[in-house]
Design an enzyme around this catalytic site. Structure first.
Site, PDB file in Angstrom:
ATOM      1  N   GLU A 442      57.589  69.470  -2.350  1.00 45.30           N
ATOM      2  CA  GLU A 442      58.498  68.847  -3.351  1.00 45.30           C
ATOM      3  C   GLU A 442      57.751  67.853  -4.228  1.00 45.30           C
ATOM      4  OE1 GLU A 442      61.056  69.935  -4.227  1.00 45.30           O
ATOM      5  OE2 GLU A 442      61.377  71.206  -2.485  1.00 45.30           O
TER       6      GLU A 442
HETATM    7  C1  LIG Z   1      55.156  74.596   4.321  1.00 44.66           C
HETATM    8  C2  LIG Z   1      55.276  74.572   2.839  1.00 44.66           C
HETATM    9  C3  LIG Z   1      56.490  74.864   2.240  1.00 44.66           C
HETATM   10  C4  LIG Z   1      56.601  74.896   0.852  1.00 44.66           C
HETATM   11  N1  LIG Z   1      57.782  75.284   0.270  1.00 44.66           N
HETATM   12  C5  LIG Z   1      57.798  75.548  -1.067  1.00 44.66           C
HETATM   13  C6  LIG Z   1      58.928  76.182  -1.677  1.00 44.66           C
HETATM   14  O1  LIG Z   1      59.945  76.448  -1.031  1.00 44.66           O
HETATM   15  N2  LIG Z   1      58.861  76.496  -2.997  1.00 44.66           N
HETATM   16  C7  LIG Z   1      57.768  76.222  -3.756  1.00 44.66           C
HETATM   17  O2  LIG Z   1      57.767  76.546  -4.931  1.00 44.66           O
HETATM   18  N3  LIG Z   1      56.698  75.594  -3.211  1.00 44.66           N
HETATM   19  C8  LIG Z   1      56.679  75.264  -1.900  1.00 44.66           C
HETATM   20  N4  LIG Z   1      55.585  74.671  -1.333  1.00 44.66           N
HETATM   21  C9  LIG Z   1      54.474  74.295  -2.183  1.00 44.66           C
HETATM   22  C10 LIG Z   1      54.332  72.786  -2.347  1.00 44.66           C
HETATM   23  O3  LIG Z   1      55.386  72.265  -3.084  1.00 44.66           O
HETATM   24  C11 LIG Z   1      52.948  72.551  -2.960  1.00 44.66           C
HETATM   25  O4  LIG Z   1      51.995  72.879  -1.973  1.00 44.66           O
HETATM   26  C12 LIG Z   1      52.760  71.119  -3.430  1.00 44.66           C
HETATM   27  O5  LIG Z   1      53.608  70.838  -4.512  1.00 44.66           O
HETATM   28  C13 LIG Z   1      51.320  70.837  -3.828  1.00 44.66           C
HETATM   29  O6  LIG Z   1      50.786  71.849  -4.644  1.00 44.66           O
HETATM   30  P1  LIG Z   1      49.395  72.520  -4.265  1.00 44.66           P
HETATM   31  O7  LIG Z   1      49.448  72.905  -2.843  1.00 44.66           O
HETATM   32  O8  LIG Z   1      49.096  73.566  -5.257  1.00 44.66           O
HETATM   33  O9  LIG Z   1      48.346  71.335  -4.387  1.00 44.66           O
HETATM   34  P2  LIG Z   1      47.599  70.899  -5.729  1.00 44.66           P
HETATM   35  O10 LIG Z   1      48.564  70.810  -6.853  1.00 44.66           O
HETATM   36  O11 LIG Z   1      46.393  71.736  -5.920  1.00 44.66           O
HETATM   37  O12 LIG Z   1      47.142  69.421  -5.343  1.00 44.66           O
HETATM   38  C14 LIG Z   1      46.008  69.143  -4.520  1.00 44.66           C
HETATM   39  C15 LIG Z   1      45.833  67.623  -4.428  1.00 44.66           C
HETATM   40  O13 LIG Z   1      45.572  67.093  -5.737  1.00 44.66           O
HETATM   41  C16 LIG Z   1      46.516  66.078  -6.054  1.00 44.66           C
HETATM   42  N5  LIG Z   1      46.851  66.188  -7.477  1.00 44.66           N
HETATM   43  C17 LIG Z   1      47.169  67.302  -8.157  1.00 44.66           C
HETATM   44  N6  LIG Z   1      47.449  66.993  -9.438  1.00 44.66           N
HETATM   45  C18 LIG Z   1      47.328  65.667  -9.557  1.00 44.66           C
HETATM   46  C19 LIG Z   1      47.507  64.733 -10.628  1.00 44.66           C
HETATM   47  N7  LIG Z   1      47.906  65.136 -11.836  1.00 44.66           N
HETATM   48  N8  LIG Z   1      47.290  63.434 -10.368  1.00 44.66           N
HETATM   49  C20 LIG Z   1      46.913  63.021  -9.139  1.00 44.66           C
HETATM   50  N9  LIG Z   1      46.745  63.835  -8.093  1.00 44.66           N
HETATM   51  C21 LIG Z   1      46.953  65.140  -8.300  1.00 44.66           C
HETATM   52  C22 LIG Z   1      47.718  66.371  -5.169  1.00 44.66           C
HETATM   53  O14 LIG Z   1      48.483  65.197  -4.948  1.00 44.66           O
HETATM   54  C23 LIG Z   1      47.051  66.898  -3.909  1.00 44.66           C
HETATM   55  O15 LIG Z   1      46.664  65.837  -3.082  1.00 44.66           O
HETATM   56  C24 LIG Z   1      55.480  74.575   0.054  1.00 44.66           C
HETATM   57  C25 LIG Z   1      54.267  74.244   0.658  1.00 44.66           C
HETATM   58  C26 LIG Z   1      54.146  74.261   2.022  1.00 44.66           C
HETATM   59  C27 LIG Z   1      52.810  73.967   2.633  1.00 44.66           C
END
Ligand SMILES: Cc1cc2nc3c(=O)[nH]c(=O)nc-3n(C[C@H](O)[C@H](O)[C@H](O)COP(=O)(O)OP(=O)(O)OC[C@H]3O[C@@H](n4cnc5c(N)ncnc54)[C@H](O)[C@@H]3O)c2cc1C
Length: 599
Positions: A442
């Site tokens: 989220e």
């Molecule tokens: C168990 C589980 C359930 C989930 N359920 C859903 C779901 O139902 N629907 C759905 O759509 N998604 C879902 N997700 C996805 C989840 O919302 C994302 O994993 C999350 O939003 C982070 O995105 P990412 O994994 O691509 O990390 P990234 O966006 O690649 O981020 C990696 C790191 O970089 C940091 N970062 C990225 N951009 C910035 C910025 N601009 N400034 C500072 N820091 C930054 C982040 O905080 C993080 O620490 C789920 C994930 C998991 C693991």
């Protein structure tokens, strides 16, 4: 298996004695008939369902996990389906739904309290109906009358569940990068193709249909977040009479193996020319999705409150029972070879930290629930606007602060059990694993912090924050004639003054260098979290002090305990703010000086 007892006394304290919900609900025409006794009955019966039906499935769900079958279907752990059938049959799914779509129309503040108990009992299970709420809210706000008629009654009854399909392998935070395509068809529908990952409750055997809300790009859509649209993609396309029809081109490619919430299926979702229908305006999908995400962000805070509560209950029971060593001030239980570990000051620190965080989080989230009711249903526009501003300001704090504290609380609960906390059979390590995801999905907690500082505070020059500050000043003023309250109101007033100074400083620095906001955001969110919790503890202490004066012998210990916990909070947890303020002031240079290549 451990234990879970719905914390009804504290829930009632927050709802009836602190928030006086009955009084506030009387002013909302839709809820004017709801009284305290009705609320208590809902909580008692709901608590029974959570403790007796959901809680016994929590460890089973963790151990068995979900299984994807050869045909792409997913089987949830033993007992999950039956519990879901009972949940729907007994009307728990429709508790907060609008009456026009078959719901029972209970106020949000009451369904929030029920959600806390569901999450304590079984977070992974609760996510299945939990995601339906977000889908419901987005469709209610942006769907056509036809879409509402087709989908909302089924989502309300629980016959169908919802999902939220945003994330793709190459983008989670930055949704502007997403690639899933939507091609218009001649019949007004769209053909959606692409792959979504990490989709919670993406495929399962609990409901007859799954309503995916999918973000995708129309042909020739602008680059970035301005070119994203929202679509409904049902697993089975509904027929004109509302029953489920043909299987759509949406399927589960695999399920993730993950650290916690094993009972919830986290799916790769393949969309192969799946039939979808546009929700809202083309290219404005993110606006619609934000409705869903905001509702989900509050829900995630609730997940961590629930986990922290159940972990606390179990560590408390253990600390009273486990005997190790003698109290430093002499034997407390001379008849036994050692004293209970609850006699040791540091075990008390661990227990009281959990208790102080849980009880403040309960007050904060229920207050937010009531504010949402007032935002949507109060007859006066100014009150609706004031509440909308406060909900917008504090949603990232509910998500970020409560989930960070929830993880700390579950870790402390595990620590109270020593080595036994690390062993699976006691159940504590599951709470730690389950709590960890709440800080990530989220929008990670970093993103919550950036949202708070950038969009909610600096973007309106602190106007919403000042509105909240005014509420704090009013609370402090209301206790001006009670010298016994000074020990609580003084630190609250001091923190408010520091926050005003700090916000102005960061705002000034960020105008010259945006990295200054990025560097300050995470400590800033924690400081605001403490401002909210200080407010909650002053409020709770004020009520407890008044009630204690006339309390019966049976009630007095509850109010005394509140005051002692408030004192603990200000003595042992609040002082963290001094270090956080220094961190926030330290600026971006210590973070940005090192070239990426030299790390
Ligand atoms: C168990 C589980 C359930 C989930 N359920 C859903 C779901 O139902 N629907 C759905 O759509 N998604 C879902 N997700 C996805 C989840 O919302 C994302 O994993 C999350 O939003 C982070 O995105 P990412 O994994 O691509 O990390 P990234 O966006 O690649 O981020 C990696 C790191 O970089 C940091 N970062 C990225 N951009 C910035 C910025 N601009 N400034 C500072 N820091 C930054 C982040 O905080 C993080 O620490 C789920 C994930 C998991 C693991």
């Amino acid at each position: 298996m451990g234990q879970y007892t719905p914390p009804l006394r504290d829930m009632q304290f927050v709802l009836h004695e602190m928030l006086e919900v009955e009084k506030h609900l009387k002013k909302l025409p839709q809820h004017a008939e709801i009284d305290a006794a009705t609320i208590d009955t809902v909580l008692e019966e709901g608590g029974k369902f959570c403790a007796e039906v959901l809680f016994p499935l929590n460890q089973i769900g963790d151990r068995e996990g979900c299984k994807r079958n050869a045909d792409g279907s997913v089987t949830t752990p033993r007992g999950f389906k039956e519990a879901y059938e009972r949940f729907c049959a007994d009307g728990w799914g429709s508790l907060g739904g609008d009456t026009e779509f078959g719901g029972q129309g209970m106020p949000h503040v009451v369904s929030s309290a029920f959600m806390e108990m569901m999450n304590s009992a079984n977070q992974a299970w609760t996510m299945y109906p939990g995601l339906s709420h977000g889908a419901y809210n987005a469709l209610k706000a942006f769907g056509t009358p036809e879409q509402k008629k087709t989908y909302l009654p089924k989502l309300t009854s629980g016959e169908w569940t919802g999902t939220m399909c945003l994330t793709e392998a190459h983008c989670g935070t930055d949704l502007g990068l997403l690639k899933t395509k939507a091609e218009p068809n001649t019949d007004g529908s769209y053909s959606i193709s692409g792959t979504k990952i990490f989709i919670s409750a993406g495929e399962h055997d609990l409901s007859k249909n799954i309503v995916h809300l999918v973000l995708a790009r129309l042909p020739d859509a602008p680059q970035g977040t301005k070119g994203i649209s929202l679509f409904i993609v049902p697993k089975f396309v509904p027929k004109a009479d509302g029953s489920t029809g043909a299987r759509n081109g949406v399927s589960c490619g695999s399920i993730e193996h993950k650290m916690g919430i094993h009972g919830n299926a986290t799916c790769v979702i393949n969309l192969d020319n799946a039939k979808g229908w546009l929700v809202g305006t083309p290219n404005k999908g993110l606006n619609a999705m934000f409705v869903m995400m905001n509702s989900a962000r509050l829900g995630v805070g609730m997940q961590s409150l629930g986990l922290a509560e159940v972990a606390y209950q179990n560590s408390l029971a253990y600390a009273k029972d486990r005997i190790q060593g003698r109290s430093l001030t002499g034997p407390k239980n001379p008849g036994k070879p050692a004293d209970a570990i609850i006699e040791h000051p540091d075990v008390r620190r661990m227990l009281l930290t959990q208790k102080a965080y849980v009880e403040a989080a309960r007050a904060f989230t229920y207050w937010a629930g009531l504010a949402i009711d007032r935002e949507h249903k109060h007859p006066e526009e100014k009150i609706r606007k004031d509440n909308a501003d406060l909900v917008a300001l504090l949603t990232p704090v509910v998500k970020g602060f409560i989930t960070d504290n929830g993880y700390e609380s579950t870790t402390l609960a595990m620590q109270v059990l020593g080595g036994h906390g690390y062993i699976a059979e006691w159940g504590l390590e599951q709470y730690v694993r389950d709590a960890r995801i709440n800080m990530i999905y989220e929008g990670t907690n970093t993103i919550q912090a950036l949202d708070l500082l950038g969009r909610k505070v600096l973007a309106d020059m602190g106007a919403k924050l000042m509105k909240f500050g005014k509420g704090i000043q009013d609370l402090i003023a209301s206790h001006a004639a009670t010298p016994e309250m000074k020990e609580f109101t003084d630190p609250l007033g001091a923190l408010l003054a520091e926050v005003s100074k700090l916000t102005a400083e960061i705002g000034q620095k960020a105008m010259k260098n945006p990295d200054e906001a990025g560097a300050a955001a995470v400590p800033y969110l924690r400081i605001i979290g403490h401002l909210v919790f200080s407010f909650a503890w002053v409020y709770a202490a004020g009520v407890a002090m008044k009630k204690l004066a006339g309390a019966s012998a049976a009630d007095a210990p509850f109010y005394k305990t509140k005051l002692i916990t408030a004192r603990f909070y200000f003595a042992k947890l609040y002082p963290e703010t001094a270090g956080l303020i220094k961190q926030a002031r330290a600026g971006s240079a210590p973070l940005m000086e090192l070239e990426a290549v030299n790390f």
